[in-house]
Design a protein around this motif. Structure first.
Motif, mmCIF file in Angstrom:
data_model
loop_
_atom_site.group_PDB
_atom_site.id
_atom_site.type_symbol
_atom_site.label_atom_id
_atom_site.label_comp_id
_atom_site.label_asym_id
_atom_site.label_seq_id
_atom_site.Cartn_x
_atom_site.Cartn_y
_atom_site.Cartn_z
ATOM 1 N N MET A 18 0.743 -1.256 0.014
ATOM 2 C CA MET A 18 0.061 0.260 0.052
ATOM 3 C C MET A 18 0.924 1.443 -0.172
ATOM 4 O O MET A 18 0.752 2.045 -0.422
ATOM 5 C CB MET A 18 -1.236 -0.589 1.361
ATOM 6 C CG MET A 18 -2.047 0.833 1.232
ATOM 7 S SD MET A 18 -3.174 0.766 -0.494
ATOM 8 C CE MET A 18 -4.502 2.055 0.029
ATOM 9 N N ARG A 19 2.178 1.271 0.721
ATOM 10 C CA ARG A 19 2.399 2.951 0.451
ATOM 11 C C ARG A 19 3.448 2.605 -1.200
ATOM 12 O O ARG A 19 3.702 3.545 -0.485
ATOM 13 C CB ARG A 19 4.354 2.192 1.283
ATOM 14 C CG ARG A 19 4.901 3.356 1.727
ATOM 15 C CD ARG A 19 6.009 2.530 2.353
ATOM 16 N NE ARG A 19 7.513 3.591 1.942
ATOM 17 C CZ ARG A 19 8.131 3.675 0.992
ATOM 18 N NH1 ARG A 19 8.659 2.354 0.618
ATOM 19 N NH2 ARG A 19 9.152 4.937 0.574
ATOM 20 N N CYS A 20 3.653 1.713 -1.546
ATOM 21 C CA CYS A 20 3.888 2.089 -2.566
ATOM 22 C C CYS A 20 3.039 2.818 -3.446
ATOM 23 O O CYS A 20 3.418 2.976 -4.908
ATOM 24 C CB CYS A 20 4.453 0.518 -3.308
ATOM 25 S SG CYS A 20 6.287 0.202 -2.548
ATOM 26 N N LYS A 62 0.610 4.437 -2.428
ATOM 27 C CA LYS A 62 0.945 6.094 -2.295
ATOM 28 C C LYS A 62 1.560 7.183 -2.523
ATOM 29 O O LYS A 62 1.316 7.792 -3.386
ATOM 30 C CB LYS A 62 0.666 6.374 -0.639
ATOM 31 C CG LYS A 62 -0.822 5.713 -0.643
ATOM 32 C CD LYS A 62 -1.193 5.754 1.081
ATOM 33 C CE LYS A 62 -2.638 5.079 1.817
ATOM 34 N NZ LYS A 62 -2.584 6.315 3.492
ATOM 35 N N LEU A 63 3.139 6.205 -3.107
ATOM 36 C CA LEU A 63 3.891 6.971 -3.751
ATOM 37 C C LEU A 63 3.576 7.417 -5.395
ATOM 38 O O LEU A 63 4.320 8.150 -5.678
ATOM 39 C CB LEU A 63 5.581 6.114 -3.666
ATOM 40 C CG LEU A 63 5.644 5.715 -2.592
ATOM 41 C CD1 LEU A 63 7.150 4.900 -2.482
ATOM 42 C CD2 LEU A 63 5.780 7.772 -1.228
ATOM 43 N N GLU A 121 -2.239 9.833 -3.971
ATOM 44 C CA GLU A 121 -2.243 10.050 -2.825
ATOM 45 C C GLU A 121 -4.235 10.016 -3.132
ATOM 46 O O GLU A 121 -5.164 9.130 -3.003
ATOM 47 C CB GLU A 121 -2.104 10.448 -1.658
ATOM 48 C CG GLU A 121 -1.106 9.442 -0.960
ATOM 49 C CD GLU A 121 -0.231 10.020 0.445
ATOM 50 O OE1 GLU A 121 -2.067 10.606 1.139
ATOM 51 O OE2 GLU A 121 0.302 10.308 0.829
#
Length: 45
Positions: A1-3, A5-6, A9
């Motif tokens: 999920m972090r990637c 959002k990169l 967002e």
């Protein structure tokens, strides 16, 4: 999920179908980057 959002967002589109398409493009990009970075193992006989 972090990637995910990169890549951004926010969902910029207002129409639901356009939002879905934009998110699918992000997922396809992440899958492609993952595929490019994966190691290829070859067995030597």
């Amino acid at each position: 999920m972090r990637c995910f959002k990169l890549l951004g967002e926010r969902v910029n589109a207002r129409i639901f179908n356009s939002q879905v398409a934009g998110l699918q493009i992000r997922a396809a990009l992440l899958n492609r980057f993952t595929q490019l970075g994966a190691r290829v193992t070859v067995a030597i006989p």
